[in-house]
Each structure stands twice: as structure tokens, then as C-alpha cells.
Scaffold this motif. Sequence first.
Motif, PDB file in Angstrom:
ATOM      1  N   GLU A   1       0.838  -1.213   0.000  1.00  0.00           N
ATOM      2  CA  GLU A   1       0.000   0.000   0.000  1.00  0.00           C
ATOM      3  C   GLU A   1       0.873   1.264   0.000  1.00  0.00           C
ATOM      4  O   GLU A   1       0.531   2.272  -0.611  1.00  0.00           O
ATOM      5  CB  GLU A   1      -0.917  -0.012   1.222  1.00  0.00           C
ATOM      6  CG  GLU A   1      -2.021  -1.055   1.125  1.00  0.00           C
ATOM      7  CD  GLU A   1      -2.820  -0.931  -0.155  1.00  0.00           C
ATOM      8  OE1 GLU A   1      -3.229   0.223  -0.507  1.00  0.00           O
ATOM      9  OE2 GLU A   1      -3.012  -1.937  -0.839  1.00  0.00           O
ATOM     10  N   HIS A   2       1.980   1.177   0.703  1.00  0.00           N
ATOM     11  CA  HIS A   2       2.894   2.321   0.719  1.00  0.00           C
ATOM     12  C   HIS A   2       3.459   2.560  -0.685  1.00  0.00           C
ATOM     13  O   HIS A   2       3.523   3.710  -1.161  1.00  0.00           O
ATOM     14  CB  HIS A   2       4.025   2.055   1.718  1.00  0.00           C
ATOM     15  CG  HIS A   2       5.066   3.139   1.725  1.00  0.00           C
ATOM     16  ND1 HIS A   2       4.842   4.388   2.278  1.00  0.00           N
ATOM     17  CD2 HIS A   2       6.336   3.169   1.221  1.00  0.00           C
ATOM     18  CE1 HIS A   2       5.927   5.143   2.117  1.00  0.00           C
ATOM     19  NE2 HIS A   2       6.861   4.411   1.492  1.00  0.00           N
ATOM     20  N   GLN A   3       3.849   1.484  -1.349  1.00  0.00           N
ATOM     21  CA  GLN A   3       4.380   1.617  -2.704  1.00  0.00           C
ATOM     22  C   GLN A   3       3.293   2.071  -3.671  1.00  0.00           C
ATOM     23  O   GLN A   3       3.547   2.864  -4.582  1.00  0.00           O
ATOM     24  CB  GLN A   3       4.955   0.265  -3.174  1.00  0.00           C
ATOM     25  CG  GLN A   3       6.190  -0.183  -2.431  1.00  0.00           C
ATOM     26  CD  GLN A   3       7.405   0.673  -2.751  1.00  0.00           C
ATOM     27  OE1 GLN A   3       7.320   1.607  -3.530  1.00  0.00           O
ATOM     28  NE2 GLN A   3       8.528   0.364  -2.106  1.00  0.00           N
ATOM     29  N   ARG A   4       2.047   1.530  -3.442  1.00  0.00           N
ATOM     30  CA  ARG A   4       0.924   1.959  -4.289  1.00  0.00           C
ATOM     31  C   ARG A   4       0.689   3.468  -4.153  1.00  0.00           C
ATOM     32  O   ARG A   4       0.489   4.174  -5.134  1.00  0.00           O
ATOM     33  CB  ARG A   4      -0.342   1.197  -3.907  1.00  0.00           C
ATOM     34  CG  ARG A   4      -1.514   1.474  -4.870  1.00  0.00           C
ATOM     35  CD  ARG A   4      -2.826   1.076  -4.209  1.00  0.00           C
ATOM     36  NE  ARG A   4      -2.869  -0.322  -3.864  1.00  0.00           N
ATOM     37  CZ  ARG A   4      -3.298  -1.309  -4.662  1.00  0.00           C
ATOM     38  NH1 ARG A   4      -3.719  -1.024  -5.880  1.00  0.00           N
ATOM     39  NH2 ARG A   4      -3.307  -2.571  -4.244  1.00  0.00           N
ATOM     40  N   ALA A   5       0.726   3.961  -2.893  1.00  0.00           N
ATOM     41  CA  ALA A   5       0.508   5.389  -2.639  1.00  0.00           C
ATOM     42  C   ALA A   5       1.618   6.223  -3.283  1.00  0.00           C
ATOM     43  O   ALA A   5       1.364   7.286  -3.865  1.00  0.00           O
ATOM     44  CB  ALA A   5       0.435   5.646  -1.136  1.00  0.00           C
ATOM     45  N   GLY A   6       2.852   5.733  -3.158  1.00  0.00           N
ATOM     46  CA  GLY A   6       3.965   6.456  -3.774  1.00  0.00           C
ATOM     47  C   GLY A   6       3.841   6.508  -5.290  1.00  0.00           C
ATOM     48  O   GLY A   6       4.111   7.546  -5.931  1.00  0.00           O
ATOM     49  N   ALA A   7       3.418   5.362  -5.852  1.00  0.00           N
ATOM     50  CA  ALA A   7       3.235   5.315  -7.306  1.00  0.00           C
ATOM     51  C   ALA A   7       2.096   6.237  -7.734  1.00  0.00           C
ATOM     52  O   ALA A   7       2.166   6.908  -8.772  1.00  0.00           O
ATOM     53  CB  ALA A   7       2.961   3.880  -7.745  1.00  0.00           C
ATOM     54  N   GLN A   8       1.042   6.276  -6.916  1.00  0.00           N
ATOM     55  CA  GLN A   8      -0.094   7.151  -7.243  1.00  0.00           C
ATOM     56  C   GLN A   8       0.323   8.613  -7.185  1.00  0.00           C
ATOM     57  O   GLN A   8      -0.069   9.417  -8.030  1.00  0.00           O
ATOM     58  CB  GLN A   8      -1.250   6.900  -6.261  1.00  0.00           C
ATOM     59  CG  GLN A   8      -2.537   7.648  -6.627  1.00  0.00           C
ATOM     60  CD  GLN A   8      -3.092   7.245  -7.981  1.00  0.00           C
ATOM     61  OE1 GLN A   8      -3.286   6.064  -8.242  1.00  0.00           O
ATOM     62  NE2 GLN A   8      -3.315   8.236  -8.853  1.00  0.00           N
TER      63      GLN A   8
ATOM     64  N   ALA B   1       3.809   4.987 -19.832  1.00  0.00           N
ATOM     65  CA  ALA B   1       4.038   4.625 -18.434  1.00  0.00           C
ATOM     66  C   ALA B   1       2.720   4.514 -17.674  1.00  0.00           C
ATOM     67  O   ALA B   1       2.541   3.611 -16.838  1.00  0.00           O
ATOM     68  CB  ALA B   1       4.956   5.651 -17.773  1.00  0.00           C
ATOM     69  N   VAL B   2       1.797   5.405 -17.931  1.00  0.00           N
ATOM     70  CA  VAL B   2       0.496   5.368 -17.247  1.00  0.00           C
ATOM     71  C   VAL B   2      -0.280   4.124 -17.654  1.00  0.00           C
ATOM     72  O   VAL B   2      -0.866   3.401 -16.813  1.00  0.00           O
ATOM     73  CB  VAL B   2      -0.306   6.658 -17.557  1.00  0.00           C
ATOM     74  CG1 VAL B   2      -1.747   6.513 -17.063  1.00  0.00           C
ATOM     75  CG2 VAL B   2       0.353   7.873 -16.923  1.00  0.00           C
ATOM     76  N   ASP B   3      -0.287   3.859 -18.980  1.00  0.00           N
ATOM     77  CA  ASP B   3      -1.058   2.711 -19.480  1.00  0.00           C
ATOM     78  C   ASP B   3      -0.456   1.378 -19.038  1.00  0.00           C
ATOM     79  O   ASP B   3      -1.165   0.360 -18.958  1.00  0.00           O
ATOM     80  CB  ASP B   3      -1.120   2.754 -21.009  1.00  0.00           C
ATOM     81  CG  ASP B   3      -1.979   3.906 -21.509  1.00  0.00           C
ATOM     82  OD1 ASP B   3      -2.760   4.455 -20.690  1.00  0.00           O
ATOM     83  OD2 ASP B   3      -1.875   4.275 -22.703  1.00  0.00           O
TER      84      ASP B   3
ATOM     85  N   ALA C   1       8.882   4.498 -10.328  1.00  0.00           N
ATOM     86  CA  ALA C   1      10.137   4.911 -10.956  1.00  0.00           C
ATOM     87  C   ALA C   1       9.897   5.400 -12.390  1.00  0.00           C
ATOM     88  O   ALA C   1      10.444   6.440 -12.821  1.00  0.00           O
ATOM     89  CB  ALA C   1      11.130   3.756 -10.941  1.00  0.00           C
ATOM     90  N   GLU C   2       9.084   4.637 -13.130  1.00  0.00           N
ATOM     91  CA  GLU C   2       8.813   5.030 -14.517  1.00  0.00           C
ATOM     92  C   GLU C   2       8.029   6.341 -14.587  1.00  0.00           C
ATOM     93  O   GLU C   2       8.298   7.209 -15.443  1.00  0.00           O
ATOM     94  CB  GLU C   2       8.043   3.917 -15.231  1.00  0.00           C
ATOM     95  CG  GLU C   2       8.882   2.665 -15.451  1.00  0.00           C
ATOM     96  CD  GLU C   2       8.062   1.541 -16.076  1.00  0.00           C
ATOM     97  OE1 GLU C   2       6.922   1.832 -16.547  1.00  0.00           O
ATOM     98  OE2 GLU C   2       8.535   0.399 -16.114  1.00  0.00           O
ATOM     99  N   LEU C   3       7.084   6.523 -13.690  1.00  0.00           N
ATOM    100  CA  LEU C   3       6.292   7.765 -13.684  1.00  0.00           C
ATOM    101  C   LEU C   3       7.124   8.947 -13.213  1.00  0.00           C
ATOM    102  O   LEU C   3       6.952  10.078 -13.704  1.00  0.00           O
ATOM    103  CB  LEU C   3       5.060   7.582 -12.799  1.00  0.00           C
ATOM    104  CG  LEU C   3       3.994   6.635 -13.375  1.00  0.00           C
ATOM    105  CD1 LEU C   3       2.963   6.269 -12.313  1.00  0.00           C
ATOM    106  CD2 LEU C   3       3.305   7.277 -14.583  1.00  0.00           C
TER     107      LEU C   3
END
Length: 418
Positions: free
Chosen positions: A17-24, A84-86, A105-107
Motif C-alpha cells: 500500500e505504501h508503494q501503491r501510494a507512492g506510485a499514485q 508509463a500510465v497505461d 520509478a517510470e512515472l
Amino acid sequence: MNGGGTRRWGWGSGRTEHQRAGAQEAKDAAAAAFYDLDTAQRDLRISIETLSAVDDSPAARKAVADFQQFGARIDQVSHEYITAVDAHDLDRDDLDSGTAARARAELDKARQDLERVKGELERFGQSLGSLLSQAETQLARLAPAVERARQGLLAASNALDAVRDSGLKADDLAGRLAALSPELTKLNEGAGRHGVQETLHRADRVVREAEAVREEAQRLPERAAEIDKRLASLRTRTQALHTRAGQVEPVLSELRRRFSAACWQDLQQVPEQAARSVRQAEEKLAEGRKARDDQRWPDAAAQLSTVRALLNTADEGIKAAADRLQRLNEVSFDKTKEVERTRFAIRDAQRLAMAGRSTPDPRHAGPLDDAVTRVDRAVASLSGRHPDYWHLLTELDAVKETVQHVVEQIREDRAAGR
């Protein structure tokens, strides 16, 4: 084990969830960067389009080309952002922390690329400040220039109507004004179709031509009055010269009777030439009168100018005959007065040539010495029952002209310190 499993699942879920939040957050930041870049590109495109429409200089063309190159770079980083989004669905229930980290990282990289290109785009826009300022200044001139053209055409039309109401036709001015109608149509079509520069030039040209029509229309009543005045004046002068032309033959008769042929033979054609000039002037005067009645003002003015030239020619011939008789009478009665006047001019020039010098300049002394000889020779040539007094007068005139030239040369030399 169940407890241990529960703890491992909780730790892993929290990390995901932490990584998901960071990615978001990275996704949101990249979206904001994408939006900012798109906005900056659209804003600058408006300026570039303005520049392209207004300025055709090499610097402006280079700016347009450079902006097009930026478009390709913007398309590239935008495509990488969208890819990257897709590539990552951050709302998936089975999203693992590794995938979320890669997405972040990609975003992040996509955002950085978007921000970098945006910065470069902004610096490019700032480098165009002077060009854009000039273009915007010209664009700001557009609406007032077009309005001035419209108002100029309206003023010319009103002036033309006023002239016509007074009874003058002014067909040539009406034709010139009608020729401006297509230009007004193009002005109304706008700079979007014809370009800012061309529209500004067209508006200025319409203003000038409409103003010329308006001014000529306003002057037309005065011009008509002037033509009428010239017609009357030239008619009176023609009549007077017709009378004077008939007086030339008696003058020639006296010249023939009292003086040698050399004194009058060059005037033999004056009566015929004067009569012909007066006759042609009368014909041109009638044509000018008709042109005025038809309100063909340029034709009327041209005919009257021809009349004036013909009358001047006749007047010069008539005057030449009368002046010849007067001068010959004077010199035959007392030649010494004219001769002494010429010799005085020579002596005066000689004194000027010697002023401040012990010897005269040969360039001045030579012509003056020759002038003395010419006078003596001209006086000595008078002989016989009918002396050639006209030769004496023309020779004395030539001597005085030569002396005057020497005087002018002396003064020029001294003014130049020579």
C-alpha cells in the motif's frame, strides 16, 4: 504459524500500500507535469502563430522552425508518459510492491522528462521576447488601421456626394473610389486570410488613396473656378495677341527701310509664326472650353497649358521684333552710350582682377584683354550707308556676358582662398 502468517501478510500488505501510494503520487505529479507542458505549448503556439503571421524575417522563420522541433520532443516525452500510465494499473487488488515501485520509478522519470522539456520550452519562449513584442505591437495596430481605412473610405464617399450635389460630376474620382471596394472586401476578410503585414499595408494604402480622393473632391469646386478664371484670362490674352500680331509687319517694314538686312532678316518669319501660334491657341482654347463643359478637368487643364505655351511663343516673337527696333533706334542715334557701358564693365572687371595683386591672373587677364579688342573691332565694323548695328549690339552683349563670367570666376577663386 497462523499468527506468523498473519503478521507476514500484514507487513507485506502495508508495504504494498505504501508503494501503491507512492506510485499514485508519482502518477499525479506526472499528470500535473503533462498538463503544465501541454498548457505551455498551447500558450507559446498562439505566440508563434502571431509571429508567423506578422513577421517574415529570417529570425522569425527560425523561431517557427525551432518551435516545430520542440513539438517533436514534446510528442516524444508525452508518448513516454502515456505509455508509463497505461503500463500500470495502480488500482489492481493484486498489485505487488515490486510492480508499484517500478511504476513509481517510470512515472517519476516521465515527470522529470516532462518538466525538463517544459523548462527548455519556457527558456525558448523567453528568448523570443523581442520578436514577440514587436509582433504583438504590429498586431495591436491591426484593428485601428482597418478602422482608419473604413473611415477614410466613408469620408471620401461623403465628400464625393457633396460635390455631386453641387452639380459637378467627378466621374474620375468616383471610378477611383469604386476601385477601392475590392480592397475593403479583403480588409473585412481579415488578417487570418491575408496575413497581418499584408493587411496593414493594404489598410495604409486604402487610407492614402481614399484621402487623396477626399481632398481632390473637396478641391474640385475650387479647381472648376480656377479653370474658369484661366479660360477667361487666356481668352483675353489671345485677343490681345491677335491684335499685336497684326502690328509686327509694320515694325518689320521700318526695320527693312532703315537698317541693313543683317539687322532684321532673322525676324522675317515672326508675323507668320505669331499668327499661326495665335490661331492654334484659339483652337486649343475652344477644346479647353469643351473639356471644362464636359467636366473633364485634367483634359481642360492640359489644353489650357498648351494655350499658354502657344501664346508665350507668339508673345516672344512679337516682343523680339519690337525690342529689336527699339534697340536699333537707340544705337543708331547714339552708339557711344552702349559702347561706353560695355567698356566700363570691362574696366570694372580689370580693377577687380588687379585688387591685391601686382600682376593679374592670366586666366582673368586674357579674356578681359580679348574683350577690349572685340569692342574695338565691333565699333570699327560699322560702315556704309546702312551699318550693321545689330552685329554691334550682339557683339557687345557677348562681351558683357564674357566679362560677367570672369567676374564670377574671380570672386569664386577668392572665396576659395586661391
